[in-house]
Design an enzyme around this catalytic site. Structure first.
Site, PDB file in Angstrom:
ATOM      1  N   GLU A  58       9.942  -6.217  -8.022  1.00 43.59           N
ATOM      2  CA  GLU A  58       8.552  -6.034  -8.466  1.00 43.59           C
ATOM      3  C   GLU A  58       8.488  -5.835  -9.982  1.00 43.59           C
ATOM      4  O   GLU A  58       7.624  -6.392 -10.660  1.00 43.59           O
ATOM      5  CB  GLU A  58       7.949  -4.819  -7.746  1.00 43.59           C
ATOM      6  CG  GLU A  58       6.562  -4.466  -8.252  1.00 43.59           C
ATOM      7  CD  GLU A  58       5.880  -3.366  -7.431  1.00 43.59           C
ATOM      8  OE1 GLU A  58       6.488  -2.911  -6.431  1.00 43.59           O
ATOM      9  OE2 GLU A  58       4.765  -2.972  -7.784  1.00 43.59           O
ATOM     10  N   ALA A  84       0.837  -1.194   0.000  1.00 42.15           N
ATOM     11  CA  ALA A  84       0.000   0.000   0.000  1.00 42.15           C
ATOM     12  C   ALA A  84       0.876   1.250   0.000  1.00 42.15           C
ATOM     13  O   ALA A  84       1.247   1.769   1.051  1.00 42.15           O
ATOM     14  CB  ALA A  84      -0.929  -0.019   1.208  1.00 42.15           C
ATOM     15  N   HIS A 109      -8.284 -12.543 -34.226  1.00 35.39           N
ATOM     16  CA  HIS A 109      -9.512 -13.248 -33.828  1.00 35.39           C
ATOM     17  C   HIS A 109     -10.767 -12.596 -34.417  1.00 35.39           C
ATOM     18  O   HIS A 109     -11.877 -13.095 -34.193  1.00 35.39           O
ATOM     19  CB  HIS A 109      -9.659 -13.243 -32.296  1.00 35.39           C
ATOM     20  CG  HIS A 109      -8.933 -14.354 -31.598  1.00 35.39           C
ATOM     21  ND1 HIS A 109      -7.558 -14.402 -31.493  1.00 35.39           N
ATOM     22  CD2 HIS A 109      -9.390 -15.453 -30.957  1.00 35.39           C
ATOM     23  CE1 HIS A 109      -7.220 -15.482 -30.802  1.00 35.39           C
ATOM     24  NE2 HIS A 109      -8.305 -16.138 -30.475  1.00 35.39           N
ATOM     25  N   GLY A 110     -10.611 -11.462 -35.100  1.00 29.78           N
ATOM     26  CA  GLY A 110     -11.789 -10.767 -35.620  1.00 29.78           C
ATOM     27  C   GLY A 110     -12.726 -10.380 -34.483  1.00 29.78           C
ATOM     28  O   GLY A 110     -12.274 -10.069 -33.365  1.00 29.78           O
ATOM     29  N   ASN A 144       5.487   3.579 -17.252  1.00 32.63           N
ATOM     30  CA  ASN A 144       6.601   3.395 -18.186  1.00 32.63           C
ATOM     31  C   ASN A 144       7.351   4.700 -18.432  1.00 32.63           C
ATOM     32  O   ASN A 144       8.542   4.676 -18.782  1.00 32.63           O
ATOM     33  CB  ASN A 144       6.085   2.760 -19.483  1.00 32.63           C
ATOM     34  CG  ASN A 144       5.769   1.278 -19.273  1.00 32.63           C
ATOM     35  OD1 ASN A 144       5.898   0.775 -18.143  1.00 32.63           O
ATOM     36  ND2 ASN A 144       5.380   0.583 -20.318  1.00 32.63           N
ATOM     37  N   TYR A 158      14.286   4.326   0.914  1.00 31.85           N
ATOM     38  CA  TYR A 158      15.424   3.468   0.552  1.00 31.85           C
ATOM     39  C   TYR A 158      14.973   2.014   0.416  1.00 31.85           C
ATOM     40  O   TYR A 158      15.419   1.284  -0.477  1.00 31.85           O
ATOM     41  CB  TYR A 158      16.527   3.569   1.611  1.00 31.85           C
ATOM     42  CG  TYR A 158      16.985   4.987   1.847  1.00 31.85           C
ATOM     43  CD1 TYR A 158      17.848   5.614   0.937  1.00 31.85           C
ATOM     44  CD2 TYR A 158      16.534   5.718   2.935  1.00 31.85           C
ATOM     45  CE1 TYR A 158      18.240   6.924   1.124  1.00 31.85           C
ATOM     46  CE2 TYR A 158      16.922   7.032   3.131  1.00 31.85           C
ATOM     47  CZ  TYR A 158      17.774   7.634   2.223  1.00 31.85           C
ATOM     48  OH  TYR A 158      18.154   8.942   2.410  1.00 31.85           O
ATOM     49  N   SER A 172       3.084   8.415  -8.982  1.00 35.22           N
ATOM     50  CA  SER A 172       4.480   8.428  -9.445  1.00 35.22           C
ATOM     51  C   SER A 172       5.374   9.122  -8.424  1.00 35.22           C
ATOM     52  O   SER A 172       6.506   8.711  -8.184  1.00 35.22           O
ATOM     53  CB  SER A 172       4.584   9.181 -10.778  1.00 35.22           C
ATOM     54  OG  SER A 172       3.754   8.583 -11.746  1.00 35.22           O
TER      55      SER A 172
HETATM   56  C1  LIG Z   1      -4.996  -1.866 -11.382  1.00 35.65           C
HETATM   57  C2  LIG Z   1      -3.990  -1.139 -10.560  1.00 35.65           C
HETATM   58  C3  LIG Z   1      -3.310  -1.808  -9.534  1.00 35.65           C
HETATM   59  C4  LIG Z   1      -2.408  -1.117  -8.712  1.00 35.65           C
HETATM   60  N1  LIG Z   1      -1.809  -1.773  -7.655  1.00 35.65           N
HETATM   61  C5  LIG Z   1      -1.121  -1.031  -6.749  1.00 35.65           C
HETATM   62  C6  LIG Z   1      -0.663  -1.634  -5.528  1.00 35.65           C
HETATM   63  O1  LIG Z   1      -0.849  -2.828  -5.274  1.00 35.65           O
HETATM   64  N2  LIG Z   1      -0.028  -0.838  -4.618  1.00 35.65           N
HETATM   65  C7  LIG Z   1       0.206   0.486  -4.848  1.00 35.65           C
HETATM   66  O2  LIG Z   1       0.768   1.142  -3.976  1.00 35.65           O
HETATM   67  N3  LIG Z   1      -0.184   1.073  -6.014  1.00 35.65           N
HETATM   68  C8  LIG Z   1      -0.852   0.351  -6.958  1.00 35.65           C
HETATM   69  N4  LIG Z   1      -1.286   0.937  -8.124  1.00 35.65           N
HETATM   70  C9  LIG Z   1      -0.994   2.349  -8.348  1.00 35.65           C
HETATM   71  C10 LIG Z   1       0.006   2.586  -9.472  1.00 35.65           C
HETATM   72  O3  LIG Z   1       1.299   2.171  -9.081  1.00 35.65           O
HETATM   73  C11 LIG Z   1      -0.082   4.065  -9.838  1.00 35.65           C
HETATM   74  O4  LIG Z   1      -1.339   4.248 -10.481  1.00 35.65           O
HETATM   75  C12 LIG Z   1       1.048   4.509 -10.737  1.00 35.65           C
HETATM   76  O5  LIG Z   1       2.266   4.520 -10.025  1.00 35.65           O
HETATM   77  C13 LIG Z   1       0.818   5.909 -11.338  1.00 35.65           C
HETATM   78  O6  LIG Z   1       0.438   6.821 -10.370  1.00 35.65           O
HETATM   79  P1  LIG Z   1      -0.853   7.753 -10.639  1.00 35.65           P
HETATM   80  O7  LIG Z   1      -1.971   6.842 -10.980  1.00 35.65           O
HETATM   81  O8  LIG Z   1      -1.021   8.639  -9.477  1.00 35.65           O
HETATM   82  O9  LIG Z   1      -0.494   8.570 -11.938  1.00 35.65           O
HETATM   83  P2  LIG Z   1       0.323   9.958 -11.979  1.00 35.65           P
HETATM   84  O10 LIG Z   1       1.527   9.852 -11.142  1.00 35.65           O
HETATM   85  O11 LIG Z   1      -0.625  11.069 -11.708  1.00 35.65           O
HETATM   86  O12 LIG Z   1       0.748   9.998 -13.502  1.00 35.65           O
HETATM   87  C14 LIG Z   1      -0.108  10.482 -14.554  1.00 35.65           C
HETATM   88  C15 LIG Z   1       0.714  10.545 -15.831  1.00 35.65           C
HETATM   89  O13 LIG Z   1       1.793  11.468 -15.653  1.00 35.65           O
HETATM   90  C16 LIG Z   1       3.012  10.834 -15.972  1.00 35.65           C
HETATM   91  N5  LIG Z   1       4.088  11.353 -15.119  1.00 35.65           N
HETATM   92  C17 LIG Z   1       4.070  11.564 -13.787  1.00 35.65           C
HETATM   93  N6  LIG Z   1       5.264  11.983 -13.352  1.00 35.65           N
HETATM   94  C18 LIG Z   1       6.077  12.025 -14.446  1.00 35.65           C
HETATM   95  C19 LIG Z   1       7.441  12.384 -14.650  1.00 35.65           C
HETATM   96  N7  LIG Z   1       8.249  12.758 -13.652  1.00 35.65           N
HETATM   97  N8  LIG Z   1       7.931  12.339 -15.914  1.00 35.65           N
HETATM   98  C20 LIG Z   1       7.135  11.951 -16.942  1.00 35.65           C
HETATM   99  N9  LIG Z   1       5.844  11.603 -16.803  1.00 35.65           N
HETATM  100  C21 LIG Z   1       5.321  11.635 -15.566  1.00 35.65           C
HETATM  101  C22 LIG Z   1       2.763   9.367 -15.696  1.00 35.65           C
HETATM  102  O14 LIG Z   1       3.698   8.543 -16.389  1.00 35.65           O
HETATM  103  C23 LIG Z   1       1.353   9.211 -16.199  1.00 35.65           C
HETATM  104  O15 LIG Z   1       1.356   9.024 -17.586  1.00 35.65           O
HETATM  105  C24 LIG Z   1      -2.141   0.246  -8.973  1.00 35.65           C
HETATM  106  C25 LIG Z   1      -2.788   0.898 -10.032  1.00 35.65           C
HETATM  107  C26 LIG Z   1      -3.712   0.234 -10.800  1.00 35.65           C
HETATM  108  C27 LIG Z   1      -4.427   0.993 -11.887  1.00 35.65           C
END
Ligand SMILES: Cc1cc2nc3c(=O)[nH]c(=O)nc-3n(C[C@H](O)[C@H](O)[C@H](O)COP(=O)(O)OP(=O)(O)OC[C@H]3O[C@@H](n4cnc5c(N)ncnc54)[C@H](O)[C@@H]3O)c2cc1C
Length: 381
Positions: A246, A126, A342-343, A370, A237, A134
């Site tokens: 992961e 979590a 698969h159409g 990514n 860290y 991010s």
């Molecule tokens: C189905 C699912 C399962 C998940 N499971 C977990 C889990 O078990 N535990 C957990 O803690 N989290 C989990 N997550 C959360 C996931 O790790 C986050 O959604 C992800 O890290 C992106 O954060 P955000 O959704 O806040 O997007 P944001 O951080 O708001 O990003 C939005 C967009 O901005 C881009 N962006 C942001 N910062 C930068 C930067 N510095 N440079 C370039 N582009 C940037 C991102 O790449 C993205 O395209 C899950 C998410 C989903 C959808």
């Protein structure tokens, strides 16, 4: 063509794969449609997986684990991913266990790992919050030390296994003044925990059997001995150290999904007829299969190299990030082509490639997007 064999595969692992495959076919495949409808995997399946010895395969036997290494985990991930079984959150369960193994005291390992291995506890990680995805340094869920407890307030979102998890690897802010060094990790047992609440199981694109959820903490009292590591402030860290593991898992599942989808598509195009012949005879279909098979092979060789590095303790952040970013991008591309071949049937949920296509989208987002992977890679180029 000679079949490609991963360099880490051996006869013992082949036998182990048969055990895993039998378990998956008997206990999971027949239930997947029901799990997708109810948006979670049965609690009992975790216990059965534990009894069969399939949880915490790469954790030492001293702590109740399988005493194997990442190759054993890899076999399980592959058998799930090739069949599109995206509900069973074995990945985050294992990752949570590894945080305990890598950063916990011996007492903490004895306390949690055997119960994670038996399936009595279900693990989740979590980290993410509505305002911090991010940018993990933006985490606000607050833990304040009061005597021999921490008092936790805040919320998490998008937590895989969130609805069923009974042990959270919870990232909290212990120092509001220091963005980076103010984060810590608490291992939190959630059963009958006052002030803890699971919110919505989220309605998402794909991965319908996965109980991805919101979590809420209101004056939750967590014993101070649940702090992971010797002192507060180590959270960032600890996360940086464990994220390559992961990311390798996410990439491996991507390869497994590509391989499963290509096998299924290859079978389908031999049966499906159009214009008086099997569509698999048509040059475009053959060329498309050649393209996706080549992408999957390149991805396989790359992930196998990552697995070997992981086994040697040499998988660095940049390589794991490359694997996560490139393989999951390719996974989506390959799944798109498989749906196309698969159409109309490819867009029907009862078809494996349809479910896999929808499941694949989020692979490019979680575990660090990514774009964040490219950010990490670019620092070393
Ligand atoms: C189905 C699912 C399962 C998940 N499971 C977990 C889990 O078990 N535990 C957990 O803690 N989290 C989990 N997550 C959360 C996931 O790790 C986050 O959604 C992800 O890290 C992106 O954060 P955000 O959704 O806040 O997007 P944001 O951080 O708001 O990003 C939005 C967009 O901005 C881009 N962006 C942001 N910062 C930068 C930067 N510095 N440079 C370039 N582009 C940037 C991102 O790449 C993205 O395209 C899950 C998410 C989903 C959808």
């Amino acid at each position: 063509m000679n079949p490609y064999v991963s360099p880490w595969m051996d006869d013992d692992l082949r036998t182990f794969r048969e055990t895993v495959s039998r378990f998956v076919e008997a206990e999971m495949v027949p239930n997947d449609a029901r799990w997708r409808a109810q948006h979670h995997v049965d609690r009992e399946t975790w216990r059965r997986a534990g009894e069969t010895g399939l949880l915490l395969l790469d954790i030492p036997t001293d702590y109740g684990g399988g005493g194997g290494d990442f190759r054993h985990e890899a076999v399980f991930y592959e058998e799930l991913a090739r069949r599109g079984l995206s509900g069973f959150g074995q990945g985050v369960h294992s990752i949570a266990a590894h945080y305990v193994l890598n950063h916990g005291s011996d007492a903490q390992k004895q306390r949690w790992l055997p119960r994670l291995a038996s399936g009595d506890l279900i693990g989740a990680i979590a980290m993410t919050e509505p305002g911090a995805g991010s940018d993990l340094q933006g985490i606000r869920t607050r833990a304040v030390r009061q005597g021999d407890h921490y008092v936790v307030n805040g919320s998490k979102i998008f937590i895989t296994n969130g609805g069923s998890a009974t042990l959270l690897m919870l990232v909290v802010r212990t120092d509001p003044a220091d963005r980076k060094r103010g984060l810590s990790i608490l291992m939190v047992e959630t059963e009958a925990l006052e002030g803890y609440r699971v919110g919505r199981v989220l309605d998402k694109m794909g991965m319908a059997a996965q109980d991805t959820a919101e979590l809420f903490f209101e004056n939750v009292r967590v014993p101070a001995d649940c702090l992971l590591g010797p002192e507060e402030g180590r959270g960032m860290y600890q996360m940086m150290a464990d994220l390559p593991y992961e990311r390798a898992i996410i990439a491996l599942c991507g390869v497994g999904a590509m391989e499963g989808a290509i096998a299924e598509t290859s079978r389908y195009v031999k049966e499906r007829k159009a214009f008086g012949q099997a569509i698999g005879n048509m040059q475009n279909i053959r060329f498309k299969l050649a393209e996706v098979a080549t992408i999957a092979r390149v991805a396989r060789v790359f992930i196998d190299d990552c697995i070997v590095k992981l086994l040697e303790g040499k998988l660095d952040t940049e390589t794991a990030s490359m694997a996560k970013y490139w393989i999951t991008d390719m996974q989506q591309q390959v799944l798109d082509e498989c749906v196309q071949m698969h159409g109309g049937y490819g867009s029907m949920n009862e078809y494996l490639v349809c479910r896999m296509f929808a499941d694949s989208r989020v692979q490019r987002i979680y575990g660090g997007t990514n774009e964040i992977m490219k950010e990490l890679i670019s620092r070393s180029v």
